[in-house]
Design a protein around this motif. Structure first.
Motif, PDB file in Angstrom:
ATOM      1  N   GLU A 314       0.723  -1.257  -0.100  1.00 54.71           N
ATOM      2  CA  GLU A 314       0.043   0.108  -0.011  1.00 54.71           C
ATOM      3  C   GLU A 314       0.851   1.063   0.026  1.00 54.71           C
ATOM      4  O   GLU A 314       0.386   2.413   0.695  1.00 54.71           O
ATOM      5  CB  GLU A 314      -0.999   0.071   1.351  1.00 54.71           C
ATOM      6  CG  GLU A 314      -1.770  -1.233   1.208  1.00 54.71           C
ATOM      7  CD  GLU A 314      -2.936  -1.102   2.520  1.00 54.71           C
ATOM      8  OE1 GLU A 314      -3.068  -0.146   3.256  1.00 54.71           O
ATOM      9  OE2 GLU A 314      -3.492  -2.253   2.774  1.00 54.71           O
ATOM     10  N   GLY A 315       1.877   1.314  -0.466  1.00 53.63           N
ATOM     11  CA  GLY A 315       3.006   2.344  -0.675  1.00 53.63           C
ATOM     12  C   GLY A 315       2.952   3.172  -2.185  1.00 53.63           C
ATOM     13  O   GLY A 315       2.730   2.299  -3.053  1.00 53.63           O
ATOM     14  N   GLN A 316       3.469   4.376  -2.173  1.00 58.82           N
ATOM     15  CA  GLN A 316       3.692   4.922  -3.495  1.00 58.82           C
ATOM     16  C   GLN A 316       4.980   4.248  -4.264  1.00 58.82           C
ATOM     17  O   GLN A 316       4.966   4.426  -5.255  1.00 58.82           O
ATOM     18  CB  GLN A 316       3.751   6.306  -3.251  1.00 58.82           C
ATOM     19  CG  GLN A 316       2.703   7.178  -2.698  1.00 58.82           C
ATOM     20  CD  GLN A 316       2.946   8.675  -2.598  1.00 58.82           C
ATOM     21  OE1 GLN A 316       3.872   8.962  -3.123  1.00 58.82           O
ATOM     22  NE2 GLN A 316       1.982   9.294  -2.205  1.00 58.82           N
ATOM     23  N   ALA A 351       2.737   0.727   4.147  1.00 56.46           N
ATOM     24  CA  ALA A 351       2.985   2.370   4.464  1.00 56.46           C
ATOM     25  C   ALA A 351       1.648   2.737   5.081  1.00 56.46           C
ATOM     26  O   ALA A 351       0.820   2.098   5.320  1.00 56.46           O
ATOM     27  CB  ALA A 351       2.572   2.559   2.763  1.00 56.46           C
ATOM     28  N   PRO A 352       1.969   3.888   5.661  1.00 51.95           N
ATOM     29  CA  PRO A 352       3.485   4.646   5.632  1.00 51.95           C
ATOM     30  C   PRO A 352       4.549   3.971   6.367  1.00 51.95           C
ATOM     31  O   PRO A 352       4.458   3.378   7.398  1.00 51.95           O
ATOM     32  CB  PRO A 352       3.310   6.115   6.279  1.00 51.95           C
ATOM     33  CG  PRO A 352       1.984   5.764   7.094  1.00 51.95           C
ATOM     34  CD  PRO A 352       1.172   4.550   6.658  1.00 51.95           C
ATOM     35  N   ARG A 354       8.585   4.883   7.733  1.00 49.87           N
ATOM     36  CA  ARG A 354       9.534   5.701   8.054  1.00 49.87           C
ATOM     37  C   ARG A 354      10.665   5.564   7.715  1.00 49.87           C
ATOM     38  O   ARG A 354      11.279   4.246   8.049  1.00 49.87           O
ATOM     39  CB  ARG A 354       9.207   6.582   9.318  1.00 49.87           C
ATOM     40  CG  ARG A 354       9.462   5.478  10.469  1.00 49.87           C
ATOM     41  CD  ARG A 354       9.119   5.917  11.780  1.00 49.87           C
ATOM     42  NE  ARG A 354       9.358   5.211  12.788  1.00 49.87           N
ATOM     43  CZ  ARG A 354       8.850   4.163  13.303  1.00 49.87           C
ATOM     44  NH1 ARG A 354       7.847   3.651  12.570  1.00 49.87           N
ATOM     45  NH2 ARG A 354       9.515   3.324  14.245  1.00 49.87           N
ATOM     46  N   THR A 380      14.898   5.045   3.525  1.00 47.76           N
ATOM     47  CA  THR A 380      14.026   6.225   3.361  1.00 47.76           C
ATOM     48  C   THR A 380      12.574   5.925   3.574  1.00 47.76           C
ATOM     49  O   THR A 380      12.421   4.728   3.950  1.00 47.76           O
ATOM     50  CB  THR A 380      14.032   6.807   1.789  1.00 47.76           C
ATOM     51  OG1 THR A 380      13.339   5.638   1.052  1.00 47.76           O
ATOM     52  CG2 THR A 380      15.671   6.910   1.221  1.00 47.76           C
ATOM     53  N   GLY A 381      11.898   7.010   3.622  1.00 49.84           N
ATOM     54  CA  GLY A 381      10.482   6.713   3.847  1.00 49.84           C
ATOM     55  C   GLY A 381       9.714   6.432   2.716  1.00 49.84           C
ATOM     56  O   GLY A 381      10.199   6.875   1.734  1.00 49.84           O
ATOM     57  N   VAL A 382       8.397   5.977   2.803  1.00 51.09           N
ATOM     58  CA  VAL A 382       7.540   5.391   1.853  1.00 51.09           C
ATOM     59  C   VAL A 382       6.308   5.970   2.268  1.00 51.09           C
ATOM     60  O   VAL A 382       5.598   5.604   3.188  1.00 51.09           O
ATOM     61  CB  VAL A 382       7.605   3.928   1.461  1.00 51.09           C
ATOM     62  CG1 VAL A 382       6.602   3.778   0.333  1.00 51.09           C
ATOM     63  CG2 VAL A 382       8.948   3.572   1.076  1.00 51.09           C
ATOM     64  N   GLU A 383       5.667   6.837   1.454  1.00 52.31           N
ATOM     65  CA  GLU A 383       4.203   7.346   1.524  1.00 52.31           C
ATOM     66  C   GLU A 383       3.075   6.297   1.355  1.00 52.31           C
ATOM     67  O   GLU A 383       3.459   5.757   0.490  1.00 52.31           O
ATOM     68  CB  GLU A 383       3.794   8.646   1.099  1.00 52.31           C
ATOM     69  CG  GLU A 383       4.941   9.992   1.371  1.00 52.31           C
ATOM     70  CD  GLU A 383       4.766  10.089   2.797  1.00 52.31           C
ATOM     71  OE1 GLU A 383       3.549  10.220   3.275  1.00 52.31           O
ATOM     72  OE2 GLU A 383       5.736  10.650   3.490  1.00 52.31           O
ATOM     73  N   LYS A 384       1.895   6.506   1.989  1.00 55.42           N
ATOM     74  CA  LYS A 384       1.016   5.468   1.755  1.00 55.42           C
ATOM     75  C   LYS A 384       0.322   6.002   0.360  1.00 55.42           C
ATOM     76  O   LYS A 384       0.158   7.162   0.077  1.00 55.42           O
ATOM     77  CB  LYS A 384      -0.098   5.673   2.661  1.00 55.42           C
ATOM     78  CG  LYS A 384      -1.147   4.511   2.658  1.00 55.42           C
ATOM     79  CD  LYS A 384      -2.181   4.732   3.767  1.00 55.42           C
ATOM     80  CE  LYS A 384      -3.227   3.575   3.895  1.00 55.42           C
ATOM     81  NZ  LYS A 384      -2.571   2.012   4.041  1.00 55.42           N
ATOM     82  N   GLN A 385      -0.141   5.232  -0.674  1.00 56.38           N
ATOM     83  CA  GLN A 385      -0.628   5.447  -1.708  1.00 56.38           C
ATOM     84  C   GLN A 385      -2.143   5.971  -1.294  1.00 56.38           C
ATOM     85  O   GLN A 385      -3.104   5.637  -0.566  1.00 56.38           O
ATOM     86  CB  GLN A 385      -0.625   4.355  -2.828  1.00 56.38           C
ATOM     87  CG  GLN A 385      -1.666   3.333  -2.270  1.00 56.38           C
ATOM     88  CD  GLN A 385      -1.810   2.121  -3.406  1.00 56.38           C
ATOM     89  OE1 GLN A 385      -0.916   2.362  -4.376  1.00 56.38           O
ATOM     90  NE2 GLN A 385      -2.384   1.043  -3.208  1.00 56.38           N
TER      91      GLN A 385
END
Length: 394
Positions: A314-316, A351-352, A354, A380-385
């Motif tokens: 569920e991450g970008q 996701a998300p 950090r 790195t971080g990964v934002e939620k889509q």
């Protein structure tokens, strides 16, 4: 010529006398001296980081410790200092009993006061029996009660072949059987525990420290020849730790040495000679040289190294780079460096994510056997889509 010979003989006798000074004089000819026929009764070599044993012989047989028992005395004192129960400047008053200790001493007089730090220095560097007695009486109320604390700490450290009756390791003329005993294995563990304290590590490698007490002005001279550049038994890589001598014990040492990134601890018990190749110093040096020649310390995994990609739900982004969260050191035999492998085992990320979040583990193996592991973290971080991406992934 005769005069030169006499001078040499006097120097040799003085050196031998000092080596024996810890627990009184006498030849190393006890029943538990050199029982192997190899110059010692027990020997043990261990690498503290991996806890890998590189040599052991009679390593689990309880033998007289002589002054090496003082390592436990100092361990307990440092624990009390670290907990705040006492301080380095806590005053300690010499009792009548402490003032009458034999062997190596600082010649404390009854009623005389010393800071705890001075007593620790005297115990570690000079191997002073009166200083060890004063520490014990201050912390335990009596030497006998303090011995109970020593035995409790031994059990806590898993030392099954160790029994203490006093804080100094002196022979017991009233009851020869009631003397401090430990195994080479247990003494190595004690040495490792003691060297965790920076102050003890400093004292362990100090060959001499200024000290005066009334008519005694000779300072604190360490009987460990391995750390003294002026002695014939000097070993350049030596970093400590504690010697011991008594007639029952022979010449003993719990020694440490560091070469490059690798530090080792070696225990030699029951040597016959006070100095030279057949002494505990010479034997420990030989054990160290053999270990350093055949083993090396590597760092196959360093903190911050990218070890792989961890999947992200569920991450970008579908994955995130994972990096080692800590160094992993490996002790390997020389010539077998190629047998080490590093494997990343990803965790389950959603996701998300950090940066720095746990992302799995890294396993270091040698010949298929795990020898170390470290956490892996997201680089790195990964934002939620966005929610609508599930229905319109364009």
């Amino acid at each position: 010529m005769k005069r030169c010979f006499a001078v040499l003989m006097i120097a040799a006798c003085a050196s031998a006398a000092f080596a024996q000074e810890e627990e009184g004089t006498g030849a190393a000819k006890g029943a538990q001296v050199d029982t192997t026929g190899k110059g010692y009764s027990a020997a043990y070599v261990i690498e503290p980081v991996s806890k890998r044993v590189l040599l052991e012989e009679n390593a689990h047989i309880p033998l007289p410790t002589a002054s090496m028992a003082k390592m436990m005395t100092c361990i307990i004192a440092m624990e009390r200092i670290q907990s705040g129960e006492i301080k380095l400047d806590t005053p300690v008053i010499a009792s009548a009993r402490a003032s009458k200790m034999g062997g190596s001493q600082i010649f404390a007089k009854e009623g005389q006061t010393f800071p705890m730090q001075t007593l620790l220095a005297a115990t570690m560097i000079r191997s002073a029996n009166d200083a060890a007695e004063m520490i014990a009486e201050k912390l335990g109320g009596s030497a006998e009660s303090f011995a109970d604390l020593m035995n409790d700490k031994a059990r806590q450290l898993g030392l099954k072949e160790t029994t203490f009756y006093d804080p100094h390791g002196l022979p017991n003329s009233a009851d020869p059987k009631r003397i401090d005993v430990s195994s080479a294995h247990d003494l190595a563990i004690m040495g490792m525990e003691l060297m965790k304290y920076p102050l003890m590590r400093e004292y362990a490698k100090t060959p001499w420290m200024p000290f005066t007490n009334a008519s005694y002005t000779s300072g604190l001279t360490n009987p460990n020849h391995m750390i003294n550049p002026k002695h014939r038994d000097y070993y350049g890589d030596a970093t400590g730790i504690k010697t011991g001598f008594s007639v029952p014990a022979g010449y003993c040492i719990t020694a440490s040495a560091k070469r490059g990134d690798m530090e080792l601890i070696a225990v030699v018990m029951g040597a016959r000679a006070a100095f030279g190749p057949a002494s505990s110093f010479g034997l420990a040096a030989r054990l160290f040289n053999d270990a350093f020649a055949h083993w090396r310390q590597l760092t196959p995994l360093r903190k911050g190294t990218v070890v792989g990609q961890a999947p992200v739900a569920e991450g970008q982004a579908k994955t995130v780079a994972a990096v080692a969260g800590a160094d992993v050191q490996a002790l390997v035999q020389r010539g077998q460096e190629g047998s080490i492998s590093v494997k990343f085992v990803p965790g389950n990320l959603t996701a998300p994510v950090r940066a720095g979040q746990p992302a799995g583990v890294v396993i270091v193996s040698q010949g298929g056997q795990q020898i170390g592991r470290a956490p892996a973290v997201a680089q790195t971080g990964v934002e939620k889509q966005p929610w609508w991406k599930k229905f319109w992934p364009f």
